[in-house]
Scaffold this active site. Structure first.
Site, PDB file in Angstrom:
ATOM      1  N   ARG A  92      -0.327   8.158   9.358  1.00 35.08           N
ATOM      2  CA  ARG A  92       1.081   8.584   9.368  1.00 35.08           C
ATOM      3  C   ARG A  92       1.739   8.217  10.705  1.00 35.08           C
ATOM      4  NH1 ARG A  92       2.276  12.324   5.031  1.00 35.08           N
ATOM      5  NH2 ARG A  92       4.345  12.416   5.931  1.00 35.08           N
TER       6      ARG A  92
ATOM      7  N   SER B  27      -5.838  11.332  -1.338  1.00 39.31           N
ATOM      8  CA  SER B  27      -7.251  11.719  -1.504  1.00 39.31           C
ATOM      9  C   SER B  27      -7.561  13.006  -0.748  1.00 39.31           C
ATOM     10  CB  SER B  27      -8.160  10.594  -1.000  1.00 39.31           C
ATOM     11  OG  SER B  27      -8.014   9.460  -1.816  1.00 39.31           O
ATOM     12  N   CYS B  28      -6.775  13.292   0.281  1.00 38.29           N
ATOM     13  CA  CYS B  28      -6.971  14.529   1.054  1.00 38.29           C
ATOM     14  C   CYS B  28      -6.886  15.765   0.150  1.00 38.29           C
ATOM     15  CB  CYS B  28      -5.904  14.657   2.141  1.00 38.29           C
ATOM     16  SG  CYS B  28      -5.640  13.162   3.082  1.00 38.29           S
TER      17      CYS B  28
ATOM     18  N   GLY C 198       0.836  -1.208   0.000  1.00 42.62           N
ATOM     19  CA  GLY C 198       0.000   0.000   0.000  1.00 42.62           C
ATOM     20  C   GLY C 198       0.859   1.242   0.000  1.00 42.62           C
ATOM     21  N   SER C 199       0.500   2.213  -0.877  1.00 42.07           N
ATOM     22  CA  SER C 199       1.400   3.364  -1.059  1.00 42.07           C
ATOM     23  C   SER C 199       0.774   4.687  -0.658  1.00 42.07           C
ATOM     24  CB  SER C 199       1.831   3.447  -2.528  1.00 42.07           C
ATOM     25  OG  SER C 199       0.753   3.923  -3.305  1.00 42.07           O
ATOM     26  N   SER C 200      -0.335   4.629   0.114  1.00 46.95           N
ATOM     27  CA  SER C 200      -0.928   5.894   0.553  1.00 46.95           C
ATOM     28  C   SER C 200      -0.245   6.328   1.854  1.00 46.95           C
ATOM     29  CB  SER C 200      -2.436   5.694   0.692  1.00 46.95           C
ATOM     30  OG  SER C 200      -3.069   6.858   1.129  1.00 46.95           O
ATOM     31  N   HIS C 201      -0.955   7.046   2.711  1.00 45.47           N
ATOM     32  CA  HIS C 201      -0.318   7.643   3.892  1.00 45.47           C
ATOM     33  C   HIS C 201       0.428   6.636   4.764  1.00 45.47           C
ATOM     34  CE1 HIS C 201      -1.830  11.754   3.542  1.00 45.47           C
ATOM     35  NE2 HIS C 201      -2.915  11.220   3.056  1.00 45.47           N
TER      36      HIS C 201
ATOM     37  N   GLY D 283     -19.316   5.860   3.652  1.00 44.48           N
ATOM     38  CA  GLY D 283     -18.446   5.031   4.493  1.00 44.48           C
ATOM     39  C   GLY D 283     -17.446   4.217   3.695  1.00 44.48           C
TER      40      GLY D 283
ATOM     41  N   ASP E 220      -6.117   3.008   7.765  1.00 45.73           N
ATOM     42  CA  ASP E 220      -7.577   2.888   7.801  1.00 45.73           C
ATOM     43  C   ASP E 220      -8.073   1.455   8.007  1.00 45.73           C
ATOM     44  OD1 ASP E 220      -7.705   5.581   7.361  1.00 45.73           O
ATOM     45  OD2 ASP E 220      -8.801   5.472   5.462  1.00 45.73           O
TER      46      ASP E 220
ATOM     47  N   GLY F   4      -5.305  -0.052   3.760  1.00 48.74           N
ATOM     48  CA  GLY F   4      -6.348   0.965   3.776  1.00 48.74           C
ATOM     49  C   GLY F   4      -7.741   0.410   3.591  1.00 48.74           C
TER      50      GLY F   4
ATOM     51  N   ARG G 295     -12.499   8.611  -3.879  1.00 55.45           N
ATOM     52  CA  ARG G 295     -11.306   8.130  -3.180  1.00 55.45           C
ATOM     53  C   ARG G 295     -10.318   7.643  -4.236  1.00 55.45           C
ATOM     54  NH1 ARG G 295     -10.753   6.283   2.348  1.00 55.45           N
ATOM     55  NH2 ARG G 295      -8.821   5.141   2.578  1.00 55.45           N
TER      56      ARG G 295
END
Ligand code: FAD
Length: 451
Positions: free
Chosen positions: A304, A41-42, A7-10, A244, A282, A112, A132
């Protein structure tokens, strides 16, 4: 040591970064099933509203930069299996349609969550979107300027739904915002705040449809034309689902312990029930500072912190994830608000007896004219009925005073009481604020028994 990060998000980004900062010699393999790493996505609303022009800029890390630091980055490669006994994962290369196994010494699952798709008739119609990730960002952007889209229905009036509604209202579309709860943003703000926010949304062409349950999407020639709830039917050329998220953990069932919602069980060091396997973000719960225990708080800030904790523990530096209060902030047209910790919307569910005090003031002293920006500020402080410990707060104004909420988060983390906050040392300068900061004012009012 070979570390695999999934996974490469936060969460994944922070785990990789945390390891690189302290042990750059570590062999890291970083996997992402999408074709782009580290999309945030933020930043999606800023892109959709044209503040950020390039969708590929909405990220912290690039493949090239990570590779230059010695990280082996794999995109369009999905981890589909885990064998903790042999310290192996199964990698499915989506581009080549091949499968292989990879050995790890330590594994970080930063998988996530994905948007919930309502299991209702019409869910597979065209123009039913989510908000998202980069792919949806690109598709949504095209719809903001699509003249064929007149009516937009957003389902779910949390942060993401409200962001989506604002984007499309600003793009000149008529927006209906549906939620099963009675108030928009109910999980973040009490009624004193959601009432003016709802009014401002209406003033900008957003029709709230609260307390309604979506029953079906209606369509014509395969394309959505309306959303039917238990009380009305709303025309829709585009539907945005923001009702959700669910953790992307189906493939982990029976391998690591998951809770009833599919969230990965972790200890305070982000360690799962499988040796040398960590999970962050998440797909997990996080220690909750206001009342103890763990809560589901799907925020980048949490991911994070957890990613950094996992990195430290992997490097043999035992560290617990700090308990958080879930501070978050958002602008809704001219208003800026922030909230943290316990509020009326979640006190009952947390099983805690609270009291609250609500104050209205102006940001600056009375002699400063409103034309100079001296506008009203609304603040609500929530505290434990017995111990008077600070448990939460909400703030809103047309001036950006949201950073005050960070001080409340710190007060919650530090176990401070009304008495502490009432006389806490905050700066004063009439260009910014008043001699007693509004947090002092609220705590003092609470000590006097005001509500
Ligand atoms: P995710 O962001 O869900 O990323 C998981 C990644 O893992 C994905 O890229 C996915 O493709 C990949 N993946 C999953 N499974 C696999 C697998 N098996 N193999 C390979 N790759 C896999 N939070 C804030 O704090 N502030 C904000 O302002 C804010 N705004 C937001 C706005 C929007 C529109 C949205 C949708 C969210 C926002 N959030 C915000 C929440 C924040 O984005 C999330 O909390 C955060 O992204 C969670 O990070 P994560 O690493 O846990 O997982």
């Amino acid at each position: 040591m070979k570390v695999i990060v999934v996974g490469s998000s936060h969460g994944g980004y922070e785990a990789v970064r945390g390891i690189l900062q302290e042990a750059p010699e570590t062999e890291i393999q970083w996997y992402e099933r999408g074709d782009f790493i580290s999309f945030l996505s933020c930043g999606m609303q800023l892109y959709l509203e044209g503040v950020v022009k390039n969708v590929n800029a909405v990220r912290y890390e690039t493949e090239d930069h990570a590779k230059a630091q010695g990280v082996a980055v794999f995109v369009r490669q999905e981890i589909t299996g885990l064998d903790p006994a042999n310290h192996e994962v199964t990698v499915h290369d989506l581009a080549a349609a091949t499968t292989r196994t990879e050995h790890y010494d330590k594994l970080v699952l930063a998988v996530g969550a994905v948007p919930v798709a309502l299991p209702i008739p019409g869910a597979d119609l065209q123009n039913v979107y989510a908000m998202r990730g980069r792919d949806w960002a690109v598709r949504l952007k095209a719809r903001t300027v699509d003249p064929a889209i007149t009516n937009v229905v957003v389902i779910g009036a949390g942060y993401i739904g409200v962001e989506a509604a604002e984007v499309f209202a600003k793009a000149g579309k008529h927006v209906t915002l549906i939620d099963v709860l009675p108030r928009a943003l109910q999980l973040y703000l009490d009624e004193e705040f959601t009432a003016p926010l709802t009014q401002t949304m209406q003033d900008h062409g957003i029709t709230p449809a609260m307390g309604q349950s979506v029953e079906a999407f209606e369509g014509d020639a395969g394309r959505v034309t309306a959303v039917r709830t238990d009380s009305a039917t709303y025309p829709a050329d585009l539907v945005i689902m923001s009702a959700g998220i669910k953790p992307a953990t189906d493939w982990l069932k029976g391998v690591v312990d998951l809770d009833a919602k599919g969230l990965i069980k972790v200890d305070d060091h982000q360690q799962t029930t499988a040796k040398d396997v960590y999970a962050v973000g998440d797909a997990t719960l996080v220690p909750y500072a206001p009342v103890g225990g763990k809560q589901r708080i799907a925020l980048a800030t949490v991911a994070r912190r957890q990613g950094r904790t996992a990195a430290k523990n992997i490097l043999g530096q035992p560290m617990k994830t700090p308990a958080v209060a879930g501070a978050s902030a958002l602008s809704v047209f001219a208003y800026h608000f922030a909230s943290t910790g316990v509020k009326a919307g979640n006190a009952g569910q947390l099983g805690v007896q609270t009291k609250s005090v609500y104050v209205e003031d102006t940001v600056q002293p009375p002699f400063v004219p409103s034309a100079a920006g001296n506008v009203p500020v609304y603040f609500k402080l929530t505290y434990a009925a017995d111990s008077q410990r600070i448990l939460g707060a909400q703030i809103m104004s047309k001036r950006d005073v949201t950073a005050n909420i960070n001080a409340i988060s710190l007060a919650i983390q530090g176990g401070m009481t009304l008495q502490d906050l009432a006389y806490a040392d905050f700066f004063f300068q009439p260009g910014f604020d008043r001699p007693w900061n509004i947090m002092n004012v609220a705590a003092q009012a609470a000590l006097l028994g005001k509500t």
